[in-house]
Design a protein around this motif. Sequence first.
Motif, PDB file in Angstrom:
ATOM      1  N   THR A  60      -3.450  16.089 -13.273  1.00 22.77           N
ATOM      2  CA  THR A  60      -2.948  14.709 -13.245  1.00 22.77           C
ATOM      3  C   THR A  60      -3.599  13.928 -12.119  1.00 22.77           C
ATOM      4  N   THR A  61      -3.896  12.668 -12.385  1.00 25.87           N
ATOM      5  CA  THR A  61      -4.320  11.737 -11.350  1.00 25.87           C
ATOM      6  C   THR A  61      -3.296  10.616 -11.237  1.00 25.87           C
ATOM      7  N   TRP A  62      -3.048  10.175  -9.978  1.00 25.57           N
ATOM      8  CA  TRP A  62      -2.023   9.158  -9.765  1.00 25.57           C
ATOM      9  C   TRP A  62      -2.333   8.388  -8.478  1.00 25.57           C
ATOM     10  N   ASN A  63      -2.583   7.111  -8.599  1.00 25.70           N
ATOM     11  CA  ASN A  63      -2.663   6.240  -7.437  1.00 25.70           C
ATOM     12  C   ASN A  63      -1.224   5.872  -7.062  1.00 25.70           C
ATOM     13  N   VAL A  64      -0.763   6.400  -5.907  1.00 17.81           N
ATOM     14  CA  VAL A  64       0.644   6.232  -5.539  1.00 17.81           C
ATOM     15  C   VAL A  64       0.902   4.990  -4.689  1.00 17.81           C
ATOM     16  N   ASN A  65      -0.186   4.340  -4.201  1.00 18.29           N
ATOM     17  CA  ASN A  65      -0.017   3.091  -3.455  1.00 18.29           C
ATOM     18  C   ASN A  65       1.006   3.235  -2.326  1.00 18.29           C
ATOM     19  N   SER A  66       0.740   4.176  -1.424  1.00 26.55           N
ATOM     20  CA  SER A  66       1.527   4.515  -0.235  1.00 26.55           C
ATOM     21  C   SER A  66       2.401   5.741  -0.494  1.00 26.55           C
ATOM     22  N   LEU A  67       1.948   6.855   0.064  1.00 25.96           N
ATOM     23  CA  LEU A  67       2.722   8.088  -0.081  1.00 25.96           C
ATOM     24  C   LEU A  67       3.989   8.047   0.754  1.00 25.96           C
ATOM     25  N   ASN A  68       3.985   7.313   1.856  1.00 29.01           N
ATOM     26  CA  ASN A  68       5.217   7.160   2.630  1.00 29.01           C
ATOM     27  C   ASN A  68       6.327   6.575   1.770  1.00 29.01           C
TER      28      ASN A  68
END
Length: 256
Positions: free
Chosen positions: A4-12
Amino acid sequence: MKITTWNVNSLNVRLPQVQNWLADNQPDILALQELKLDQDKFPAPALQMMGWNAVWSGQKTYNGVALISRHELQDVHTGLPALPDDPQRRVIAATVNGVRVINVYCVNGEALDSPKFEYKRQWFAALADFVRGELARHEKLVLLGDFNIAPADADCYDPEKWHEKIHCSSEERSWFKNLLDLGLTDSLRQIRPEGAFYTWFDYRGAMFQRKLGLRIDHQLISPALSALLQDVTVDLDARAQERPSDHAPVTAVFDL
């Protein structure tokens, strides 16, 4: 094998969502982009407590990429050799159970007349050089992440509006094709040649609720993986959560 690929736009901000997603979906590999945190701030202990291994390349406020897996992550590499002085943390690669995984957060470029677009041009040329070498060394390879390119009009909710705009320009699409010409296959289009499968939805204008997005998150696979590909899905449920990333996870499943 599930990748899976996922741009989480801030892991915090999104760590609880990532933890829940890992528990519910149990991928073999989860590639994250836009961590937006320093190298020493990555939540490795929290993931380790859940049984996950991780390697990462962090950068405060911007960029940052990571690979998470229950399996051992070997032969880890960061950055692009052709851009040795690039301070932006956009590439991390590792081998997991014989599969070479190259996770990229590709340059946005801002606009075609922006200085950042020239950086995007140089960056994609350097990426192609790197991937060419990796393909020579690894039969099973996946290049995945947020490419910031919608490769065809079918990958854009309004092709006329986006015509020759950033993400959808002819030049950017030629860079994407250059990667395919190395011998890679667009995994989603192998399974679903037609139809709209958007992976990014602007926070503004209720674009997700209106189903108006772009397909800019991809998994490009080598011939050995293409022969083993079973399915590719876009997890819109993750995009529908409270305080979501503006990107949805994209998962490819292989008979491996």
